[in-house]
Design a protein around this motif. Structure first.
Motif, mmCIF file in Angstrom:
data_model
loop_
_atom_site.group_PDB
_atom_site.id
_atom_site.type_symbol
_atom_site.label_atom_id
_atom_site.label_comp_id
_atom_site.label_asym_id
_atom_site.label_seq_id
_atom_site.Cartn_x
_atom_site.Cartn_y
_atom_site.Cartn_z
ATOM 1 N N TRP A 94 9.172 2.847 5.883
ATOM 2 C CA TRP A 94 7.922 2.544 6.584
ATOM 3 C C TRP A 94 7.735 1.043 6.807
ATOM 4 C CZ3 TRP A 94 4.307 5.069 9.261
ATOM 5 C CH2 TRP A 94 4.182 6.452 9.116
ATOM 6 N N TRP A 95 8.071 0.234 5.824
ATOM 7 C CA TRP A 95 7.801 -1.204 5.923
ATOM 8 C C TRP A 95 8.988 -1.997 6.473
ATOM 9 C CZ3 TRP A 95 3.215 -3.383 5.897
ATOM 10 C CH2 TRP A 95 2.143 -2.660 5.354
ATOM 11 N N ASP A 96 10.016 -1.321 6.925
ATOM 12 C CA ASP A 96 11.169 -1.982 7.553
ATOM 13 C C ASP A 96 10.918 -2.068 9.055
ATOM 14 O OD1 ASP A 96 13.547 -2.874 8.559
ATOM 15 O OD2 ASP A 96 14.778 -1.274 7.681
ATOM 16 N N SER A 144 10.322 3.383 11.480
ATOM 17 C CA SER A 144 8.943 3.111 11.912
ATOM 18 C C SER A 144 8.837 1.844 12.747
ATOM 19 C CB SER A 144 8.022 3.001 10.692
ATOM 20 O OG SER A 144 7.971 4.207 9.983
ATOM 21 N N HIS A 186 5.532 -0.640 14.027
ATOM 22 C CA HIS A 186 5.402 -2.079 13.772
ATOM 23 C C HIS A 186 5.114 -2.830 15.070
ATOM 24 C CE1 HIS A 186 6.535 -2.596 9.491
ATOM 25 N NE2 HIS A 186 7.165 -1.444 9.664
ATOM 26 N N ASN A 223 1.406 -1.854 16.100
ATOM 27 C CA ASN A 223 0.311 -2.190 15.193
ATOM 28 C C ASN A 223 -0.526 -3.394 15.632
ATOM 29 O OD1 ASN A 223 -0.744 -0.840 12.945
ATOM 30 N ND2 ASN A 223 -0.061 -2.454 11.549
ATOM 31 N N LEU A 255 0.461 0.785 6.871
ATOM 32 C CA LEU A 255 0.593 -0.227 7.923
ATOM 33 C C LEU A 255 -0.757 -0.641 8.513
ATOM 34 C CD1 LEU A 255 3.755 0.817 9.992
ATOM 35 C CD2 LEU A 255 3.569 -0.811 8.114
ATOM 36 N N GLU A 301 -3.606 -1.753 5.012
ATOM 37 C CA GLU A 301 -3.545 -3.107 4.445
ATOM 38 C C GLU A 301 -4.254 -4.137 5.318
ATOM 39 O OE1 GLU A 301 0.140 -4.442 2.879
ATOM 40 O OE2 GLU A 301 0.429 -2.673 1.607
ATOM 41 N N ASN A 353 4.847 9.128 0.986
ATOM 42 C CA ASN A 353 4.238 7.992 1.677
ATOM 43 C C ASN A 353 3.191 7.317 0.813
ATOM 44 O OD1 ASN A 353 5.773 8.419 3.974
ATOM 45 N ND2 ASN A 353 4.222 9.642 4.990
ATOM 46 N N ALA A 413 3.015 3.465 -0.317
ATOM 47 C CA ALA A 413 1.817 2.698 0.026
ATOM 48 C C ALA A 413 1.205 2.045 -1.202
ATOM 49 C CB ALA A 413 0.793 3.612 0.707
ATOM 50 N N HIS A 441 3.424 -0.888 -2.328
ATOM 51 C CA HIS A 441 3.376 -2.036 -1.421
ATOM 52 C C HIS A 441 2.042 -2.773 -1.540
ATOM 53 C CE1 HIS A 441 3.668 -4.366 2.344
ATOM 54 N NE2 HIS A 441 4.962 -4.226 2.189
#
Length: 266
Positions: A35-37, A42, A46, A49, A88, A91, A109, A113, A116
């Motif tokens: 998710w954060w890559d 995702s 990104h 967003n 995403l 935060e 997920n 989350a 992170h």
């Protein structure tokens, strides 16, 4: 994956309603680690967003008559992000000053989350259940690129409306069901691997008129519909065209009773 809510108040999903599609939850749960890559599965989110956040910030300032130069327009307010993935959107909402709760159908997920947010020093509450089980009331409710993945869109909208505090703001986004969205999101994005195959079912996409009708039926008033467009030169941007994707803001209709709050339940 989610048990039904016992809530039976006006605007709430009917008893026995389960809005989560277990296959969809499993699909996104398998993507949890990426998710954060920004170059992973995702990557498209990104890229999307910043545009979504720009829209949400403008909607916040308009709804609460805020100062668009401030850094924490949600200070003192509560926010619920439904279908939060690995955070995403949750935060940035926390950094805008909100006390944030995130819901996601996939426990994988939620675990990512939580980790992170902890790394970033953000106090965000995450829960692995559907909107039909949520009992808190929130000033801001968001549900972005989610409603096209559920088994009961009307139940989700009723749940979102029920989670909205008196005077609150609801923001949704979803692809439109048009030939362009079929070509761009399924034929091109999934066909070339930019989005994992099987992410979308075009037949589950909602048109703006269909989503508006669901919101009105839930006692809400739609205050804005703005398109999301994509071009190779500019990437994603807000647009007058809703042919690909669109964002919607809504509030409780003046004649619709609200259950006051703004205080989430732990």
């Amino acid at each position: 994956m989610a048990s039904a809510s016992s809530t039976n108040e006006p605007g709430a999903p009917a008893p026995g309603t389960v809005t989560i599609d277990p296959q969809e939850a499993a699909h996104f749960g398998r993507m949890a680690a990426e998710w954060w890559d920004p170059s992973g599965s995702s990557a498209m989110l990104h890229k999307l967003n910043p545009v979504r956040l720009r829209y949400i910030r403008a909607a916040i300032d308009l709804h609460w008559d805020g100062d668009d130069t401030g850094f924490t327009p949600l200070a003192g307010k509560t926010a619920l992000d439904v279908g939060c993935g690995a955070g995403l959107l949750a935060e940035p909402l926390a950094r805008l000053g909100a006390q944030v709760t995130g819901l996601d159908a996939a426990a994988e997920n939620v675990a990512v989350a939580q980790a992170h947010a902890a790394q970033g020093g953000l106090a965000i509450t995450y829960r692995a259940h559907g909107i039909e089980q949520e009992t808190g009331r929130y000033d801001l409710v968001t549900c972005l690129e989610v409603i096209e993945h559920v088994r009961d869109p009307a139940g989700v909208v009723r749940g979102l409306a029920n989670a909205l505090a008196d005077g609150g703001l609801l923001v949704l986004s979803t692809p439109n069901r048009t030939p362009l969205s079929r070509l761009a999101l399924i034929g091109l994005a999934e066909g070339t691997g930019r989005i994992p195959r099987g992410t979308h079912d075009w037949n589950k996409f909602l048109t703006p008129d269909e989503l508006t009708a669901l919101l009105v039926d839930a006692g809400l008033e739609v205050t804005d519909v703005t398109g999301l467009a994509f071009s190779p030169a500019k990437g994603f941007d807000l647009s007058s065209s809703t042919a690909l994707d669109y964002l919607v803001t809504a509030r409780r209709a003046p004649s619709s009773p609200a259950r006051g709050g703004g205080t989430p339940q732990a």
